[in-house]
Design an enzyme around this catalytic site. Sequence first.
Site, PDB file in Angstrom:
ATOM      1  CE  LYS A   1       2.675   2.898   6.395  1.00 29.91           C
ATOM      2  NZ  LYS A   1       2.033   1.917   5.517  1.00 29.91           N
TER       3      LYS A   1
ATOM      4  CG  ASP B   1       3.353   1.045   2.768  1.00 34.38           C
ATOM      5  OD1 ASP B   1       4.335   1.273   3.498  1.00 34.38           O
ATOM      6  OD2 ASP B   1       2.230   1.559   2.951  1.00 34.38           O
TER       7      ASP B   1
ATOM      8  CE1 TYR C   1      -2.765   3.214   5.231  1.00 32.18           C
ATOM      9  CE2 TYR C   1      -1.350   1.666   4.079  1.00 32.18           C
ATOM     10  CZ  TYR C   1      -1.560   2.903   4.631  1.00 32.18           C
ATOM     11  OH  TYR C   1      -0.570   3.846   4.588  1.00 32.18           O
TER      12      TYR C   1
ATOM     13  CG  HIS D   1       0.091   4.828  10.206  1.00 30.90           C
ATOM     14  ND1 HIS D   1      -0.870   3.941   9.749  1.00 30.90           N
ATOM     15  CD2 HIS D   1       0.281   5.700   9.181  1.00 30.90           C
ATOM     16  CE1 HIS D   1      -1.224   4.270   8.520  1.00 30.90           C
ATOM     17  NE2 HIS D   1      -0.553   5.332   8.156  1.00 30.90           N
TER      18      HIS D   1
END
Length: 316
Positions: free
Chosen positions: A81, A47, A52, A112
Amino acid sequence: MRSDEVRLNCGITIPVIGLGTYSFNNDRETTEQAIHMALKMGYRHFDTAKIYGSEPAVGNALRMAIEDQIIRREDVFVTSKLWSADHHDPVSALKQTMRNLGMEFVDMYLVHWPVNLKPWACNAVPKEEDFEKELDMETTWAGMQKCLDMSLCRCIGVSNFSSKKVERLLDFASVPPAVNQVEMHPMWRQRKLREICADHNIHVSAYSPLGGPGNAWGSTAVVENPLIKSISLKHKATPAQVALKWGLSRGASVIVKSFNPDRLKENMTSFNLKLDDEDMLEIDKLEERKIMRGEFLVNDTTSPYKTLEDLWDYEI
């Protein structure tokens, strides 16, 4: 279908234990090493997200494993996302994610957050001036469906959507979300949301299934809870394994986050733990506490949201 997978409403299967790759330090080498370790232990779901900063590391580690014939591309499940500043053009955003990953498609692409941010917003915890007042979710979802039509992803879904937001989305969606990824653990059980999602055959995936210990906005409240500890002693397991098995037993998949080899192994073996009916009933009596990111945002004096309901319309 394997016992460690569930079938989604789009027809594909998703592994029930995934590895989250958010890291505050975002060290590429550390992330890649963790993915290589995880692959050896049987992890097959990874994921990531634009915000990120881990997409390049995830893509490189998986490509190396494929080239070394450790895995095949069809053996792994990759989730990324749509960031909240990219609602206007999901197709372009996903194409950039694919370039970051070095892949021709992702398995799951999620919205997201159900909030709209200005184009320059690039912090995981946005500032007040980063927020736009309105989100045209109908336009966003049309773009997500276009990603699916163009075979840029195999499934589409959402993240951090309350039951109200899920129902509003279903009012106009031609393709329903396959997944709703939300914070969920024994101290935030998401009962109503799980019921709504089950009614519409939407799979719930739990992030921070241990309450996010080690994160700036997380807590050790779950793994240090006396009841969770008591149940773990009863089954000769760890509190983390009990918390993860609770989520799995409620039909959710879990996204665990640890780059520590011992923790990676511990989390994966939670699948084999068996909780009895009494354990589940006692956990359901725990006082609920919203631990993660929403509480962090609400308590931030710069946030425009004064309650969690302002942010997500979450209902327990």
